[in-house]
Enzyme design. Structure first.
Site, PDB file in Angstrom:
ATOM      1  N   GLN A   1      45.926  18.726 117.682  1.00  0.00           N
ATOM      2  CA  GLN A   1      45.243  18.125 118.838  1.00  0.00           C
ATOM      3  C   GLN A   1      46.139  18.065 120.075  1.00  0.00           C
ATOM      4  OE1 GLN A   1      42.101  17.177 119.316  1.00  0.00           O
ATOM      5  NE2 GLN A   1      41.401  17.595 117.237  1.00  0.00           N
TER       6      GLN A   1
ATOM      7  N   THR B   1      46.865  41.932 106.698  1.00  0.00           N
ATOM      8  CA  THR B   1      46.865  42.694 107.953  1.00  0.00           C
ATOM      9  C   THR B   1      46.565  41.754 109.117  1.00  0.00           C
ATOM     10  OG1 THR B   1      46.152  44.634 106.775  1.00  0.00           O
ATOM     11  CG2 THR B   1      45.816  44.658 109.164  1.00  0.00           C
TER      12      THR B   1
ATOM     13  N   CYS C   1      34.689  17.872 110.809  1.00  0.00           N
ATOM     14  CA  CYS C   1      34.756  18.741 109.633  1.00  0.00           C
ATOM     15  C   CYS C   1      33.595  18.499 108.701  1.00  0.00           C
ATOM     16  CB  CYS C   1      36.046  18.482 108.875  1.00  0.00           C
ATOM     17  SG  CYS C   1      37.453  18.659 109.936  1.00  0.00           S
TER      18      CYS C   1
HETATM   19  N1  PLP Z   1      44.474  18.877 112.191  1.00  0.00           N
HETATM   20  C1  PLP Z   1      43.813  18.179 113.132  1.00  0.00           C
HETATM   21  C2  PLP Z   1      44.441  16.965 113.735  1.00  0.00           C
HETATM   22  C3  PLP Z   1      42.541  18.600 113.552  1.00  0.00           C
HETATM   23  O1  PLP Z   1      41.893  17.906 114.487  1.00  0.00           O
HETATM   24  C4  PLP Z   1      41.986  19.764 112.959  1.00  0.00           C
HETATM   25  C5  PLP Z   1      40.637  20.213 113.334  1.00  0.00           C
HETATM   26  O2  PLP Z   1      39.802  19.445 113.739  1.00  0.00           O
HETATM   27  C6  PLP Z   1      42.730  20.455 111.991  1.00  0.00           C
HETATM   28  C7  PLP Z   1      43.971  19.979 111.630  1.00  0.00           C
HETATM   29  C8  PLP Z   1      42.214  21.688 111.341  1.00  0.00           C
HETATM   30  O3  PLP Z   1      42.352  22.795 112.183  1.00  0.00           O
HETATM   31  P1  PLP Z   1      41.486  24.115 111.895  1.00  0.00           P
HETATM   32  O4  PLP Z   1      40.092  23.805 112.331  1.00  0.00           O
HETATM   33  O5  PLP Z   1      42.117  25.183 112.712  1.00  0.00           O
HETATM   34  O6  PLP Z   1      41.591  24.397 110.447  1.00  0.00           O
END
Ligand code: PLP
Length: 362
Positions: free
Chosen positions: A170, A226, A314
């Site tokens: 972030q 790759t 997520c």
């Molecule tokens: N770490 C934090 C603090 C995040 O906010 C996020 C995604 O929201 C991630 C890790 C994961 O990143 P990525 O979406 O590239 O897997």
């Protein structure tokens, strides 16, 4: 109806220049970057340019930067090296840290934040045991935007010879991030107007982890597969753009979020900003709405073309652990997160604030 996008902490729209780079590279540098002919060398050059851009913004050497597929992969990579070991994590880490540590069978010690969402260095110090092999504390929290005292925590880790990782997903591209403070650091391109599906891991020289993906030996033998040349090149462009307007963008985003916080907290009785007194990312804040649930607010705003979130985006917010708000003693069902970006306008802020106030007790 135009969409008002106020969820930049979830992801950002790839910048036009990023898309142009990706298109150019797909068309002209599509050869396998590991091959031995001239065309392949052009692809390699694109990757190296992106590596240099990342190193420049991280304050590191290019050979300490390893491209991965996302922030989640970078985080998993770290914990894969600490299987069965004792790791100290903050309770407010992203699920890709908490679940990776547990999934890798690490012995996890969690440290809670204070009421402002800050992981105090003292609490870290008190939770250490002779077995602690790794400390992992995020640079900035994805739900509250609170920036953690990384320098102080880094000093604690260093003075005890404990490895230190930070999830800077972030923070990177939004505030200055000095990778030299840690041994490992995770970044994701899509949080800074780059493409999805590409990230990086900073590994301090001499602290190289064994490969998570074994194969053809790409990325200095540490991350085979790759290379995704176009996405890596697009990431490099995004990093260059972020570096160019970092300070001005931060000032502008802070002004926008300050304005919105003022409008909302003045008009909505009992509302407050979790982590209001802490150092926060300029473009991210959350707000507690006593008379409304975040679920309903998000749905009603969506009908009016406004995108906000209730926390980490997520998998539809399905989490195997509590939220940052819970760790701060705040009922997460009443919190929405608002995050502005490079192209957010004052009109959008004023309009969105009016809608939130109007819907705050319906
Ligand atoms: N770490 C934090 C603090 C995040 O906010 C996020 C995604 O929201 C991630 C890790 C994961 O990143 P990525 O979406 O590239 O897997």
């Amino acid at each position: 109806m135009n969409t008002i996008y106020l969820d930049h902490a979830a992801t950002t729209k790839p910048d036009k220049e990023v898309l142009e780079t990706m298109r150019r590279v797909q068309e002209t540098c599509w050869m396998n970057a590991s091959a031995a002919y001239d065309g392949a060398f052009e692809a390699k050059k694109e990757i190296n340019a992106a590596r240099r851009a990342a190193a420049s913004l991280l304050g590191t050497m290019p050979q300490e930067v390893y491209f991965t597929s996302c922030g989640t992969e970078s985080n998993n990579w770290v914990f894969s090296a600490f299987r069965g070991k004792t790791v100290l994590l903050s309770a407010i880490e992203h699920s890709s840290v908490l679940n990776a540590a547990r999934g890798q069978g690490c012995r996890v010690t969690l440290v809670s934040p204070n009421s402002q969402g800050v992981i105090e260095p003292d609490t870290i110090e008190k939770a250490l045991t002779p077995d602690t092999a790794l400390i992992s504390v995020m640079w900035a929290n994805n739900e509250t935007g609170v920036i953690q005292p990384i320098k102080e925590i880094s000093q604690i880790a260093r003075s005890r010879g404990i490895t230190f990782h930070t999830d800077a997903v972030q923070a990177f591209g939004h505030i200055p991030v000095d990778a030299g403070l840690c041994d490992y650091l995770s970044v994701s391109a899509h949080k800074l107007y780059g493409p999805k599906g590409v990230g990086l891991m900073y590994m301090k020289q001499g602290k190289g982890l064994s490969a998570l993906l074994c194969g053809g030996g790409q990325e200095f033998g540490c991350r085979s597969g790759t290379e995704n040349t176009a996405s890596i090149a697009g990431f490099g462009t995004a990093i260059g753009l972020a570096q160019a307007d970092l300070k001005d963008r931060a000032l502008r985003e802070k002004a926008l979020t300050d304005e919105m916080i003022g409008l909302l907290t003045d008009a909505i009785p009992g509302s407050f900003v979790p982590g209001a007194c802490a150092d926060r990312l300029p473009g991210v804040f959350s707000i507690f709405l006593p008379a409304q649930t975040s679920e309903k607010m998000i749905a009603m705003l969506d009908l009016r073309g406004i995108c906000v979130s209730g926390g980490a985006a997520c998998a539809g917010n399905q989490k195997a652990h509590g939220s940052t708000y819970e760790a701060m003693g705040i009922d997460e069902k009443h919190v929405i997160r608002i995050s502005v970006g490079r192209h957010t306008t004052w009109d959008e802020i004023l309009y969105a604030a009016r809608q939130i106030v109007e819907l705050s007790d319906r």
